[in-house]
Scaffold this motif. Structure first.
Motif, PDB file in Angstrom:
ATOM      1  N   UNK A  90       0.548  -1.192   0.172  1.00  0.00           N
ATOM      2  CA  UNK A  90      -0.232   0.109  -0.093  1.00  0.00           C
ATOM      3  C   UNK A  90       0.514   0.974   0.233  1.00  0.00           C
ATOM      4  N   UNK A  91       0.123   2.343  -0.993  1.00  0.00           N
ATOM      5  CA  UNK A  91      -0.904   1.915  -1.264  1.00  0.00           C
ATOM      6  C   UNK A  91      -1.239   2.123  -2.744  1.00  0.00           C
ATOM      7  N   UNK A  92       0.228   1.109  -3.115  1.00  0.00           N
ATOM      8  CA  UNK A  92       0.064   1.289  -4.210  1.00  0.00           C
ATOM      9  C   UNK A  92      -1.375  -0.858  -4.303  1.00  0.00           C
ATOM     10  N   UNK A  93      -1.203  -0.185  -5.977  1.00  0.00           N
ATOM     11  CA  UNK A  93      -2.707  -2.203  -5.306  1.00  0.00           C
ATOM     12  C   UNK A  93      -2.165  -2.738  -6.830  1.00  0.00           C
ATOM     13  N   UNK A  94      -1.184  -3.589  -6.452  1.00  0.00           N
ATOM     14  CA  UNK A  94      -0.637  -4.816  -7.072  1.00  0.00           C
ATOM     15  C   UNK A  94      -1.589  -5.761  -7.558  1.00  0.00           C
ATOM     16  N   UNK A  95      -1.009  -6.085  -8.913  1.00  0.00           N
ATOM     17  CA  UNK A  95      -2.290  -7.143  -8.970  1.00  0.00           C
ATOM     18  C   UNK A  95      -1.555  -8.727  -8.157  1.00  0.00           C
ATOM     19  N   UNK A  96      -2.454  -9.039  -8.167  1.00  0.00           N
ATOM     20  CA  UNK A  96      -1.980 -10.999  -7.627  1.00  0.00           C
ATOM     21  C   UNK A  96      -1.419 -11.568  -7.887  1.00  0.00           C
TER      22      UNK A  96
ATOM     23  N   UNK B 211       2.232 -12.747  -6.864  1.00  0.00           N
ATOM     24  CA  UNK B 211       2.318 -13.910  -6.350  1.00  0.00           C
ATOM     25  C   UNK B 211       4.354 -13.904  -7.293  1.00  0.00           C
ATOM     26  N   UNK B 212       4.621 -13.256  -8.048  1.00  0.00           N
ATOM     27  CA  UNK B 212       5.781 -13.218  -8.679  1.00  0.00           C
ATOM     28  C   UNK B 212       6.586 -12.625  -7.840  1.00  0.00           C
TER      29      UNK B 212
ATOM     30  N   UNK C 289       5.551 -21.130 -16.025  1.00  0.00           N
ATOM     31  CA  UNK C 289       4.366 -21.552 -16.453  1.00  0.00           C
ATOM     32  C   UNK C 289       4.093 -22.990 -15.829  1.00  0.00           C
ATOM     33  N   UNK C 290       5.796 -23.983 -15.954  1.00  0.00           N
ATOM     34  CA  UNK C 290       6.373 -24.626 -14.846  1.00  0.00           C
ATOM     35  C   UNK C 290       5.780 -25.210 -13.468  1.00  0.00           C
ATOM     36  N   UNK C 291       5.906 -23.964 -13.401  1.00  0.00           N
ATOM     37  CA  UNK C 291       6.322 -23.971 -11.421  1.00  0.00           C
ATOM     38  C   UNK C 291       4.822 -23.922 -10.597  1.00  0.00           C
ATOM     39  N   UNK C 292       5.098 -25.163  -9.915  1.00  0.00           N
ATOM     40  CA  UNK C 292       4.041 -25.420  -9.601  1.00  0.00           C
ATOM     41  C   UNK C 292       2.798 -24.529  -8.677  1.00  0.00           C
ATOM     42  N   UNK C 293       3.964 -23.896  -7.802  1.00  0.00           N
ATOM     43  CA  UNK C 293       3.770 -23.262  -6.493  1.00  0.00           C
ATOM     44  C   UNK C 293       2.857 -21.728  -7.113  1.00  0.00           C
ATOM     45  N   UNK C 294       4.073 -21.131  -8.401  1.00  0.00           N
ATOM     46  CA  UNK C 294       3.168 -20.149  -9.181  1.00  0.00           C
ATOM     47  C   UNK C 294       2.026 -20.120  -9.622  1.00  0.00           C
TER      48      UNK C 294
END
Length: 397
Positions: free
Chosen positions: A280-286, A290-291, A360-365
């Motif tokens: 905050x106060x920046x609203x970052x995409x989910x 995650x990245x 793409x291949x990382x299951x956690x991401x």
């Protein structure tokens, strides 16, 4: 449930300062998981709710009863602190509860529960006294630099509504060895006189292994003086030691601490929660959160906070030529090479397609092509074609 560790971390973050409405929604999540047969996940959410409830039970009335058990005078802002006789430098800083952030530091559930247990002992002083049991009066907090050890110690003092006598032990060391021992004695006499938490930061500065062949006998006597003062203080007040280098500590030092708490580097879920807290106060995409959590594998909370600051600058200062997330991460990895895991850094600075494939291949991401496209500033079909072309090239070789 997909991405449950992230949901778990977000619930823990929300419960740190939860309103009744937020708590109600998390209770609904617990009940829904249980109804769907996700017993393990429901139990995890229930544990978060229970831990938060216990933290709230550290009510002012109970804290006041606990404080009544402390011996000593009340520290005031104008109370003079002891000084080094040779340099006249203050041997400690005094930090009062109202100067400490009330926000609880973020740790995994195991560490958080251990911290709650320590605080519960002090807030239930009278109950323990009836059983002829005293709360733990010494705590050694250790772990890598930047994991939040000092912040944790200060927050504990805030919860207990006690001032902190903060000492950086390397500041006690004088060029006159006899003066060092005297500094230690004066400092402990001061802390023992007042109701306070004595916080010994950089504990390894003095408490080194006493059989080190390079240390002279006087240094060993200084360490013995420290141990003797710790023994005396055990019956008086709460003492916290902090070190980044636990292997440097003498075994006799370890024995002086009833609680020995290791603060680990945060896992993926906690890294995401830390990024969320500082965003905050920046609203970052989910997907951005995650990245960032994925990119900071092996990082400390302080390093994640530093990356979030870089992200916020990039998002706010360049209104016409705003950096995309990958460019921001590359910039951070270039300017902070030693703080970034080498594997992640290599992916960022390599051919973008290799990074896309890893994402793409990382299951956690759990990224979709659309997620990768949004982050890379491309449409998902372009990303898909790039990855497909790279795979065909690899198969051709």
């Amino acid at each position: 449930m997909d991405h449950f560790p992230i949901i778990q971390a977000l619930c823990r973050t929300a419960m740190a300062e939860a309103s009744p409405a937020v708590r109600k929604q998390i209770e609904r999540l617990r009940d829904a998981l249980k109804k769907d047969g996700d017993e393990k996940q429901a139990a995890s959410i229930a544990g978060i709710l229970t831990a938060a409830q216990r933290a709230r039970e550290v009510a002012p009335s109970r804290i006041e009863r606990s404080r009544a058990q402390w011996v000593g005078e009340t520290l005031a802002p104008n109370t003079p602190v002891p000084v080094d006789r040779e340099t006249a430098a203050a041997l400690a800083d005094i930090i009062f509860p109202n100067e400490i952030s009330p926000r609880a530091p973020l740790f995994n559930s195991t560490v958080s529960q251990a911290i709650t247990t320590i605080l519960e002992e002090w807030t239930n002083f009278d109950v323990l006294s009836e059983l002829d049991i005293a709360p733990s009066k010494t705590c050694l907090i250790y772990g890598a630099p930047g994991t939040g050890k000092t912040r944790l110690a200060l927050w504990m003092a805030h919860v207990l509504k006690l001032p902190v006598v903060l000492v950086k032990l390397d500041g006690l060391v004088s060029s006159f060895l006899g003066t060092t021992a005297r500094n230690i004695g004066n400092l402990f006499s001061f802390a023992n006189r007042y109701r306070c938490v004595l916080l010994l930061d950089e504990f390894d500065a003095i408490a080194k292994v006493r059989d080190d062949p390079q240390e002279v006998g006087e240094i060993k006597r200084v360490v013995n003086a420290l141990l003797q003062n710790l023994d005396v203080r055990r019956d008086i007040g709460f003492t916290i030691g902090i070190t980044n280098h636990p292997k440097l500590l003498d075994a006799a030092v370890w024995r002086r601490f009833e609680v020995q708490l290791e603060v680990p580097k945060p896992d993926f879920a906690m890294r995401m929660a830390i990024a969320t807290q500082f965003m905050p106060p920046i609203k970052a995409p989910d997907s951005h959160l995650r990245l960032i959590a994925w990119f900071t594998e092996g990082a400390t909370g302080a390093e994640i906070e530093s990356l979030v600051r870089t992200y916020k600058k990039a998002m706010s200062l360049r209104t016409t030529e705003r950096l995309d997330l990958l460019s921001t991460l590359r910039q951070f990895a270039t300017l902070n090479a030693a703080r970034v895991q080498s594997e992640r850094r290599a992916l960022l600075l390599d051919e973008p397609t290799n990074l896309f494939r890893a994402m793409r291949d990382d299951p956690v991401l759990g990224f979709t092509m659309a997620d990768i496209g949004e982050i890379a500033g491309k449409d998902k079909s372009t990303v898909s074609r790039q990855i497909g072309k790279a795979q065909k090239n690899d198969e051709g070789h």
